[in-house]
Design a protein around this motif. Sequence first.
Motif, PDB file in Angstrom:
ATOM      1  N   CYS A   1     -34.408 -95.071 -10.758  1.00  0.00           N
ATOM      2  CA  CYS A   1     -34.561 -93.678 -11.187  1.00  0.00           C
ATOM      3  C   CYS A   1     -34.242 -93.607 -12.681  1.00  0.00           C
ATOM      4  O   CYS A   1     -33.078 -93.675 -13.076  1.00  0.00           O
ATOM      5  CB  CYS A   1     -33.616 -92.771 -10.391  1.00  0.00           C
ATOM      6  SG  CYS A   1     -33.642 -91.048 -10.914  1.00  0.00           S
TER       7      CYS A   1
ATOM      8  N   CYS B   1     -34.782 -91.041 -14.715  1.00  0.00           N
ATOM      9  CA  CYS B   1     -34.235 -89.728 -15.089  1.00  0.00           C
ATOM     10  C   CYS B   1     -32.708 -89.688 -15.023  1.00  0.00           C
ATOM     11  O   CYS B   1     -32.069 -89.065 -15.857  1.00  0.00           O
ATOM     12  CB  CYS B   1     -34.806 -88.635 -14.195  1.00  0.00           C
ATOM     13  SG  CYS B   1     -36.587 -88.421 -14.321  1.00  0.00           S
ATOM     14  N   ASN B   2     -32.139 -90.342 -14.013  1.00  0.00           N
ATOM     15  CA  ASN B   2     -30.695 -90.291 -13.812  1.00  0.00           C
ATOM     16  C   ASN B   2     -30.031 -91.664 -13.916  1.00  0.00           C
ATOM     17  O   ASN B   2     -28.888 -91.824 -13.480  1.00  0.00           O
ATOM     18  CB  ASN B   2     -30.388 -89.645 -12.457  1.00  0.00           C
ATOM     19  CG  ASN B   2     -30.732 -88.179 -12.474  1.00  0.00           C
ATOM     20  OD1 ASN B   2     -30.214 -87.427 -13.289  1.00  0.00           O
ATOM     21  ND2 ASN B   2     -31.633 -87.767 -11.612  1.00  0.00           N
TER      22      ASN B   2
ATOM     23  N   LEU C   1     -27.601 -89.093  -7.434  1.00  0.00           N
ATOM     24  CA  LEU C   1     -28.513 -88.162  -8.113  1.00  0.00           C
ATOM     25  C   LEU C   1     -29.949 -88.668  -8.168  1.00  0.00           C
ATOM     26  O   LEU C   1     -30.801 -88.069  -8.819  1.00  0.00           O
ATOM     27  CB  LEU C   1     -28.023 -87.816  -9.526  1.00  0.00           C
ATOM     28  CG  LEU C   1     -26.668 -87.134  -9.621  1.00  0.00           C
ATOM     29  CD1 LEU C   1     -26.307 -86.870 -11.077  1.00  0.00           C
ATOM     30  CD2 LEU C   1     -26.643 -85.844  -8.825  1.00  0.00           C
TER      31      LEU C   1
ATOM     32  N   LYS D   1     -33.391 -86.364  -8.150  1.00  0.00           N
ATOM     33  CA  LYS D   1     -33.047 -84.957  -8.365  1.00  0.00           C
ATOM     34  C   LYS D   1     -33.931 -84.284  -9.414  1.00  0.00           C
ATOM     35  O   LYS D   1     -34.029 -83.069  -9.446  1.00  0.00           O
ATOM     36  CB  LYS D   1     -31.580 -84.812  -8.788  1.00  0.00           C
ATOM     37  CG  LYS D   1     -30.595 -85.143  -7.696  1.00  0.00           C
ATOM     38  CD  LYS D   1     -30.442 -83.994  -6.746  1.00  0.00           C
ATOM     39  CE  LYS D   1     -29.304 -84.258  -5.789  1.00  0.00           C
ATOM     40  NZ  LYS D   1     -29.031 -83.161  -4.916  1.00  0.00           N
ATOM     41  N   ASP D   2     -34.582 -85.071 -10.276  1.00  0.00           N
ATOM     42  CA  ASP D   2     -35.426 -84.472 -11.314  1.00  0.00           C
ATOM     43  C   ASP D   2     -36.897 -84.524 -10.914  1.00  0.00           C
ATOM     44  O   ASP D   2     -37.371 -83.652 -10.229  1.00  0.00           O
ATOM     45  CB  ASP D   2     -35.175 -85.138 -12.663  1.00  0.00           C
ATOM     46  CG  ASP D   2     -33.808 -84.786 -13.235  1.00  0.00           C
ATOM     47  OD1 ASP D   2     -33.363 -83.645 -13.056  1.00  0.00           O
ATOM     48  OD2 ASP D   2     -33.177 -85.663 -13.841  1.00  0.00           O
TER      49      ASP D   2
END
Length: 59
Positions: A4, A6-7, A33, A36-37
Amino acid sequence: MYICICNAVTEKDIQKAVSKGASSIAMLSELTLLGKDCGCCTEEAHRVLKQCAGKPSRT
């Protein structure tokens, strides 16, 4: 490897979450997380999750 972006969740982070009991993408998301985005990572995260399933945990 980052799963991921993004996180900043790595494959190792997923492995640690699985060793703490995560057994679904939803549980991984709560612990790391992940997804989550944008959510683009969930397919690869599911592959890693399946790969970790059944392996003895290393501590």
